[in-house]
Write a protein that holds these residues in place. Structure first.
Motif, mmCIF file in Angstrom:
data_model
loop_
_atom_site.group_PDB
_atom_site.id
_atom_site.type_symbol
_atom_site.label_atom_id
_atom_site.label_comp_id
_atom_site.label_asym_id
_atom_site.label_seq_id
_atom_site.Cartn_x
_atom_site.Cartn_y
_atom_site.Cartn_z
ATOM 1 N N ILE A 139 -1.930 8.732 -22.703
ATOM 2 C CA ILE A 139 -1.023 9.726 -22.156
ATOM 3 C C ILE A 139 -0.706 10.565 -23.506
ATOM 4 N N ASN A 140 -0.721 11.786 -23.326
ATOM 5 C CA ASN A 140 -0.138 12.887 -24.389
ATOM 6 C C ASN A 140 1.013 13.812 -23.792
ATOM 7 N N SER A 157 5.284 3.057 -25.961
ATOM 8 C CA SER A 157 4.921 3.388 -27.396
ATOM 9 C C SER A 157 3.333 3.777 -27.847
ATOM 10 N N ASP A 158 2.527 3.538 -26.342
ATOM 11 C CA ASP A 158 1.258 4.163 -26.739
ATOM 12 C C ASP A 158 1.021 5.826 -26.151
ATOM 13 N N VAL A 159 2.291 6.197 -25.874
ATOM 14 C CA VAL A 159 2.173 7.644 -25.306
ATOM 15 C C VAL A 159 2.190 8.677 -26.499
ATOM 16 N N ALA A 160 1.366 9.456 -26.815
ATOM 17 C CA ALA A 160 1.343 10.260 -27.921
ATOM 18 C C ALA A 160 2.346 11.576 -27.613
ATOM 19 N N TYR A 161 2.714 12.208 -28.841
ATOM 20 C CA TYR A 161 3.711 13.248 -28.833
ATOM 21 C C TYR A 161 3.034 14.205 -29.588
ATOM 22 N N ASN A 162 2.176 15.239 -28.857
ATOM 23 C CA ASN A 162 1.161 16.228 -29.618
ATOM 24 C C ASN A 162 0.220 15.538 -30.437
ATOM 25 N N GLY A 163 -0.176 14.520 -29.974
ATOM 26 C CA GLY A 163 -1.428 13.834 -30.773
ATOM 27 C C GLY A 163 -0.875 12.635 -31.703
ATOM 28 N N LEU A 164 0.535 12.520 -31.748
ATOM 29 C CA LEU A 164 0.832 11.520 -32.737
ATOM 30 C C LEU A 164 1.474 10.375 -32.031
ATOM 31 N N TYR A 165 0.938 9.109 -32.235
ATOM 32 C CA TYR A 165 1.430 7.918 -31.556
ATOM 33 C C TYR A 165 2.787 7.691 -32.011
ATOM 34 N N GLY A 166 3.468 6.806 -31.475
ATOM 35 C CA GLY A 166 4.776 5.881 -31.842
ATOM 36 C C GLY A 166 5.970 6.927 -32.009
ATOM 37 N N ILE A 167 5.615 8.396 -31.563
ATOM 38 C CA ILE A 167 6.984 9.268 -32.291
ATOM 39 C C ILE A 167 7.909 9.117 -30.980
ATOM 40 N N LEU A 168 7.437 9.027 -29.709
ATOM 41 C CA LEU A 168 8.443 9.256 -28.618
ATOM 42 C C LEU A 168 9.123 7.740 -28.287
ATOM 43 N N PRO A 169 10.246 8.137 -27.612
ATOM 44 C CA PRO A 169 11.134 6.890 -27.359
ATOM 45 C C PRO A 169 10.407 5.758 -26.926
ATOM 46 N N GLY A 216 -2.299 -0.972 -28.395
ATOM 47 C CA GLY A 216 -3.709 -1.374 -28.140
ATOM 48 C C GLY A 216 -4.056 -1.021 -26.676
ATOM 49 N N SER A 217 -3.504 -0.206 -26.068
ATOM 50 C CA SER A 217 -3.981 0.224 -24.634
ATOM 51 C C SER A 217 -5.481 0.871 -24.680
#
Length: 801
Positions: A260-261, A213-225, A254-255
């Motif tokens: 990771i993006n 949940s702390d892996v960003a998707y194009n800079g946005l947190y919480g979007i990815l599975p 809170g990592s």
């Protein structure tokens, strides 16, 4: 911006000064620097002036230009074989400038005819990969030169005062990486802390936990599975080491060890139509499609679709995985406006997923070599569904100001029928208590900002101002069933759960994070010295309800976190840097194994100091850094089973990484990390000076590829991973041994009727060793042993139409 006539040069001497961007003598032999002679160049991305300086020096030509022409422009660099004039054209592409010969091996610059109508800002796009030119990929193709850095935009690694590695889609494909866990095996700073055949993936960076949940998707947190991220959707994967709250904001879990993006795929200038058939032992069979097209008079519209279906049994008893993924990316590239949107859906069903093995206070650490069967019950299951989307936009207000924004959302439904594995004695006995666990999540997030480039005298500035907002709510529920005995070494098949013995309370939690960040990157001495200073105001608000009764552990806190970095380009090949980063992180949540399950703890502050060097030879690069990260330590007390803070931990470490192609046809990717992780200020000083749990002293990774000269298109690959021993508890009484793993493989690229075909084959853990690869996540709430990935055979064939 006033119009510039197409045939009028700006006065080259209006300030009485000519900027000469060449390190060569005034007169150069035309036989050595002929304009049509093709040579190999490695010019790093950076300011346009610096890129032209290096290229002109390497080419042995003179280039004179008014400094105002190149001011404020960046270049993505150059890598490959070019003639001189071709190289200038590539470097100036999109700048609104053109080269003009003014003598024998001498050039100058002038604006293009339509410069007034076409603006070009520095290459700091937040919209994802654009299938850029060769300059964006480092020699060897496994690592990209530029990486996304949130608030600071996209930058070349040699101009970044942080430790960062960006893996390309080519690396993903050649590793046959199905999930993020398959890819991170190339990075010594990152380790997986959950079984490959488990319910979810989790990692550590520099010894600290990182959740999906702390892996960003194009800079946005919480979007990815939340639980597993499929790699077929990724064009690039940025791994940033160290707290990243300044550039990315506060993460959902809170990592602090890094971030990771995942950068989504975009339609490239060339059409893409690829199909990949795949096989993974024992009997997983699947297929993936990748289709990309651009449309419009100037190819301004783009469409990229990636789809995956794979299912079948794994190497473990009665374990199977069925996964589906579909991601559609759309984009628009205008003169001033750039838009993109991504819509995705993933679904994964895992039968008999493995759990971490918890070790009771009266049990010794089990012998991993004796664990030869799947200890998860055949009826256990994990079913996850995630639907997500994001919209990004950039607009060039003028040639020095860009505004941007992004918004995203995700809806997820997770249904698990699982059981913990907690060994109670040396014989390996444990009780199977089935648990029906459901989790529903909703995420909404947005960010907006403005970026401004300008000069104050001889000092350049890149000022970034951004605001962000993140909202997530989730509901946990479920039931417990009667227990049955089993054994780690001789698993017992227990009855499928029937009537619940207890219903779990319904826990509902809302989290809101908001923040405003301001940063300025100042460039001195023609941007050879870059100083980044900034701060982020952050507010964290968390509320929870238990069976509709509001909890007492929610909080609403805020803090201003300062950060900064400095980078000095000692030479065109050597950069020296240092940084200080500080961040506020959401408090930990007590796990299911504790008696205070779901209790929320207050936010905490993490701090990092880092210094390092980056050496870019052109064919390959070496980066080195030393760092110190501090944060509170948490544990589940072995006696009381109460989870909570207990002291502080400090990770003092060093990293060395290497990547590139040091010899033609021979590529390297890997490195080593050392960490001295100590506990301090523990209760009554009981554990002061002990090593923090689940933190190996050494991690080593080294991958190599060799193109066989006698067989064009054939490449042999190999990779070795090593981690030293780890403790399971703060008392340092339970320990797992060091381990190593070796992977081998080969790929063969050829053409059939003008269709590109690539065959890949690899074997993970070729020695078939059984070992505990992790003692859990050192700073989270669920210590436990992760069993190694068994020997696994991977085959795939990619056909480009």
């Amino acid at each position: 911006m006033p119009a510039v006539p197409s045939l009028r040069l700006r006065p080259l001497f209006r300030f009485g000064l000519v900027l000469t961007l060449s390190t060569s003598p005034l007169f150069v032999s035309s036989s050595w620097a002929a304009s049509d002679e093709r040579r190999t160049y490695e010019v790093p991305a950076g300011t346009l002036g610096a890129a032209l300086t290096r290229f002109a020096g390497l080419a042995g030509v003179n280039l004179s230009v008014d400094p105002a022409l190149v001011s404020g422009h960046n270049s993505s660099g150059l890598s490959g074989t070019f003639a001189v004039q071709e190289g200038f054209t590539r470097l100036l592409q999109g700048s609104g400038l053109q080269w003009v010969p003014v003598g024998d091996q001498a050039y100058t610059l002038m604006p293009m005819a339509h410069d007034s109508d076409s603006l070009q800002l520095p290459s700091t796009s937040i919209l994802g990969a654009e299938g850029g030119g060769q300059g964006d990929v480092f020699a060897g193709g496994q690592v990209a030169r530029r990486g996304s850095q949130g608030l600071l935009g996209s930058r070349d690694f040699m101009e970044t005062p942080f430790s960062m590695t960006t893996y390309t889609s080519e690396a993903v494909k050649n590793l046959q990486a199905r999930t993020l866990g398959d890819l991170i095996g190339s990075d010594p700073s990152v380790r997986a802390t959950n079984p490959a055949g488990g319910r979810y993936e989790q990692f550590t960076i520099r010894g600290f936990s990182l959740f999906n949940s702390d892996v960003a998707y194009n800079g946005l947190y919480g979007i990815l599975p939340t639980y597993t991220i499929d790699m077929e959707m990724a064009d690039r994967v940025d791994i940033l080491k160290g707290p990243s709250q300044l550039i990315n904001g506060i993460s959902p879990r809170g990592s602090v060890g890094g971030g990771i993006n995942v950068v989504p795929k975009r339609a490239t200038d060339q059409p893409i139509t690829e199909f990949t058939g795949s096989y993974a032992s024992d009997s997983q069979v699947g297929g993936a499609v990748d289709i990309g097209r651009r449309f419009g008079d100037e190819d301004q519209f783009g469409v990229r679709f990636n789809g995956v279906k794979q299912s079948g049994d794994t190497e473990w008893d009665h374990q199977s995985v069925d996964r589906e993924m579909a991601v559609l990316g759309l984009d628009f590239r205008g003169e001033r406006l750039r838009l993109s949107t991504d819509i995705g859906h993933t679904e994964r069903i895992t039968d008999a997923p493995q759990e971490r093995v918890q070790v009771g206070p009266k049990a010794k650490v089990p012998d991993a070599n004796d664990v030869r069967h799947n200890y998860a019950e055949p009826w256990s299951r994990a079913h996850t569904k995630d639907t997500f989307g994001a919209v990004n936009a950039e607009y060039d207000v003028n040639d020095s100001v860009m505004v941007y924004g992004a918004a995203g959302a995700r809806k997820s439904n997770h249904d698990f029928l699982r059981h913990a594995v907690s060994v109670t004695n040396d014989a390996g006995d444990f009780n199977v208590q089935p648990r029906d666990f459901t989790r529903d999540e909703n995420v909404r997030t947005a960010m907006a900002g403005v970026r401004n480039w300008f000069h104050t005298g001889a000092v350049s500035h890149e000022v970034n101002l951004a605001a962000s907002y993140f909202y997530m709510d989730f509901t946990n529920g479920g039931a417990r069933y009667a227990t049955s005995p089993s054994n780690l070494y001789r698993p017992v098949e227990t009855p499928r759960p029937g009537t619940p013995t207890r219903l779990d309370p319904e826990v509902y939690t809302e989290s809101r994070y908001s923040g405003v960040a301001l940063a300025d990157t100042l460039g001195f001495f023609d941007d050879r010295l870059l100083l980044t200073v900034g701060a982020r105001w952050q507010r964290v608000k968390v509320d929870d309800w238990n069976n509709d009764v509001k909890g007492k552990t929610g909080y609403d806190e805020e803090k201003i976190s300062p950060s900064g970095g400095i980078l000095f380009k000692a030479t065109d090949k050597l950069s020296l840097y240092a940084n200080y980063m500080e961040g506020l992180s959401q408090g930990k949540i007590a796990p299911s194994v504790s008696v205070n399950e779901d209790e929320i703890f207050p936010p905490f502050i993490s701090r990092q100091i880092e210094a390092g060097a980056k050496y870019d030879t052109g064919p390959f690069a070496i980066t080195a850094s030393v760092f110190r990260i501090r944060q509170p330590a948490y544990e589940t007390n072995a006696t009381t089973q109460v989870f909570g803070p207990n002291g502080k931990r400090q990770n003092l470490g060093a990293e060395v990484s290497v990547f590139g192609e040091p010899l033609q046809g021979f590529r390297l990717l890997g490195g080593v990390m050392y960490i001295d992780s100590k506990l301090t200020d523990t209760l009554d000083g009981a554990y002061d000076g002990n090593r923090a749990p689940a933190t190996p002293e050494y991690n080593v990774n080294l991958g190599a590829e060799w193109d066989v000269p006698a067989v064009p298109g054939l490449t042999l690959t190999g990779r070795g991973l090593y981690s030293s021993s780890q403790y399971l508890d703060q008392a340092n009484t339970k320990e797992i041994d060091a381990w190593e793993r070796f992977d081998v493989g080969a790929r063969y690229a050829f053409k059939v009727d003008e269709k590109a075909v690539t065959l890949r084959a690899s074997v993970e853990n070729v020695m078939g060793k059984r070992y505990w690869s992790s003692a859990g996540a050192s700073d989270d709430s669920e210590p436990g042993l992760t069993l190694s990935t068994p020997r696994t055979y991977l085959l795939s064939a990619t056909v480009g139409f």
